[in-house]
Design a protein around this motif. Structure first.
Motif, short mmCIF file in Angstrom:
data_model
loop_
_atom_site.label_atom_id
_atom_site.label_comp_id
_atom_site.label_asym_id
_atom_site.label_seq_id
_atom_site.Cartn_x
_atom_site.Cartn_y
_atom_site.Cartn_z
N ARG A 1 -3.75 15.11 -4.35
CA ARG A 1 -3.06 13.84 -4.38
C ARG A 1 -2.00 13.72 -3.27
NH1 ARG A 1 -5.29 10.32 -6.47
NH2 ARG A 1 -5.06 9.63 -4.39
N TYR B 1 -6.04 7.80 -10.73
CA TYR B 1 -4.91 8.30 -11.51
C TYR B 1 -5.24 8.28 -13.01
CZ TYR B 1 -0.34 9.08 -13.50
OH TYR B 1 0.69 9.61 -14.25
N ASP C 1 2.20 9.19 -6.18
CA ASP C 1 2.71 10.54 -5.98
C ASP C 1 3.74 10.90 -7.06
OD1 ASP C 1 2.81 12.94 -4.60
OD2 ASP C 1 4.56 12.31 -3.44
N LYS D 1 -3.36 13.26 0.19
CA LYS D 1 -3.90 11.91 0.39
C LYS D 1 -2.74 10.93 0.63
CE LYS D 1 -7.36 8.82 -1.32
NZ LYS D 1 -7.61 8.00 -2.47
N VAL D 2 -1.70 11.05 -0.19
CA VAL D 2 -0.57 10.13 -0.08
C VAL D 2 0.10 10.28 1.28
CG1 VAL D 2 1.72 9.61 -0.95
CG2 VAL D 2 -0.15 9.92 -2.53
N GLU E 1 -2.08 8.72 3.99
CA GLU E 1 -2.11 7.26 3.94
C GLU E 1 -0.77 6.67 4.33
OE1 GLU E 1 -3.74 5.58 0.44
OE2 GLU E 1 -5.34 7.07 0.38
N ASP E 2 0.29 7.32 3.88
CA ASP E 2 1.62 6.86 4.19
C ASP E 2 1.82 6.74 5.70
OD1 ASP E 2 3.33 6.23 2.25
OD2 ASP E 2 4.64 7.94 2.50
N MET F 1 -5.63 3.24 -5.90
CA MET F 1 -5.73 4.61 -6.41
C MET F 1 -5.52 4.69 -7.92
SD MET F 1 -3.95 7.01 -3.58
CE MET F 1 -2.69 5.96 -2.89
N HIS G 1 2.53 1.67 -3.36
CA HIS G 1 1.53 2.14 -4.33
C HIS G 1 1.32 3.65 -4.18
CE1 HIS G 1 -2.09 2.61 -6.62
NE2 HIS G 1 -2.81 2.84 -5.55
N ALA G 2 1.13 4.10 -2.92
CA ALA G 2 0.88 5.53 -2.67
C ALA G 2 2.07 6.38 -3.12
CB ALA G 2 0.59 5.75 -1.19
N ARG G 3 3.28 5.91 -2.83
CA ARG G 3 4.47 6.67 -3.24
C ARG G 3 4.60 6.71 -4.75
NH1 ARG G 3 8.71 4.30 1.21
NH2 ARG G 3 8.02 5.61 2.91
N ASP H 1 0.82 -1.21 0.00
CA ASP H 1 0.00 0.00 0.00
C ASP H 1 0.85 1.26 0.00
OD1 ASP H 1 -1.94 -1.80 0.23
OD2 ASP H 1 -2.71 -1.14 2.17
#
Ligand SMILES: C[S@@+](CC[C@H](N)C(=O)[O-])C[C@H]1O[C@@H](n2cnc3c(N)ncnc32)[C@H](O)[C@@H]1O
Length: 245
Positions: free
Chosen positions: A219, A173, A141, A222-223, A226-227, A169, A136-138, A133
């Motif tokens: 974005r 995107y 970004d 959010k990242v 979540e991070d 996400m 994915h978030a990184r 997860d």
């Protein structure tokens, strides 16, 4: 070298594309991914100017040069240094592409008055945490920054290719990319390992629409959230496991 590292080295040596890259003198097995993507989607053409974000060691740049030929131009940027190429029309600079000062350095290298390129490609990978997860978030970004750069540097009707680690996400995107390009596809070339979470977004014909700053701000917030939340959760889990032992 640990047992896991040894296994990885052995696996790599047995890998078909790794061996082929060595044999054909490509700097990375990733070269074949760009070749296969271009065969299918025809994003890079002879004579064009290509910008490669996250280019080291330079395998994609070699392939881009083969396609654009003598009349085209290939510019790359990476955090890592890249060994110089034997062609005058292939240049790599060392730096972080998320920093504006480095984008200005790229602009200086673009061989036209409008300071625009025909294609932006990015195989950039964020620092890998090992947690799906978070990675994915990184990755989202990073590709969002790559998309912003594409909207600032591409000529109208230019193309964009970016690697992204698959996750929840991805639809957001893709919808964001669709705001700026006429056609958008998601694909996984044969040379990409099945067990890898990477997929490639192919965006064709930039509409010329200017980047909307709110797209980035939304974005990144959010990242970041979540991070941190995810990291905190994982750390808690690890602590719990340790205290049980
Ligand atoms: C998988 S490698 C690229 C391989 C390349 N396509 C090739 O064929 O040789 C990913 C690269 O992205 C770079 N990268 C990640 N974040 C970056 C950033 N913010 N600025 C510049 N380079 C970045 C890493 O340093 C790494 O070299």
């Amino acid at each position: 070298m640990g047992r896991k590292d040894k296994r990885w080295v052995l696996q790599r040596k047995r890998d078909f594309y790794y061996k082929l890259a060595k044999k054909l003198k490509y700097r990375s097995r990733a070269s074949f991914k760009l070749m296969q993507l271009n065969e299918k989607f025809n994003v890079i053409k002879p004579g064009k100017i290509v910008l490669d974000l996250g280019c080291a060691p330079g395998g994609w740049m070699q392939v881009a040069r083969e396609i654009v030929g003598d009349k085209g131009f290939v510019i790359g940027i990476d955090l890592q240094p890249v060994k110089p190429f034997e062609y005058d029309n292939v240049v790599a600079i060392k730096g972080d592409f998320t920093l504006e000062e480095n984008l200005n350095k790229i602009r200086e290298l673009i061989p036209n008055d409008e300071k625009k390129v025909d294609v932006v490609i990015s195989d950039a990978s964020p620092n890998i945490s090992g947690y799906w997860d978070i990675d994915h978030a990184r990755s989202i970004d990073l590709v969002t920054t790559a998309l912003q750069i594409a909207t600032e540097m591409l000529k109208e009707r230019g193309n964009f290719v970016a690697k992204v680690f698959y996750g929840d996400m991805i639809d957001d995107y893709v919808n964001l990319v669709k705001k700026y390009f006429e056609k958008v596809y998601i694909t996984k070339p044969q040379a990409s390992r099945k067990e890898s979470a990477e997929v490639y977004v192919i965006a064709k014909r930039y509409t010329g629409k200017k980047w909307e700053e709110e797209d980035k701000i939304k974005r990144v917030k959010k990242v970041e959230n979540e991070d941190n939340e995810l990291l905190a959760k994982k750390i808690k889990e690890i602590r719990k496991l340790k205290s049980k032992k």
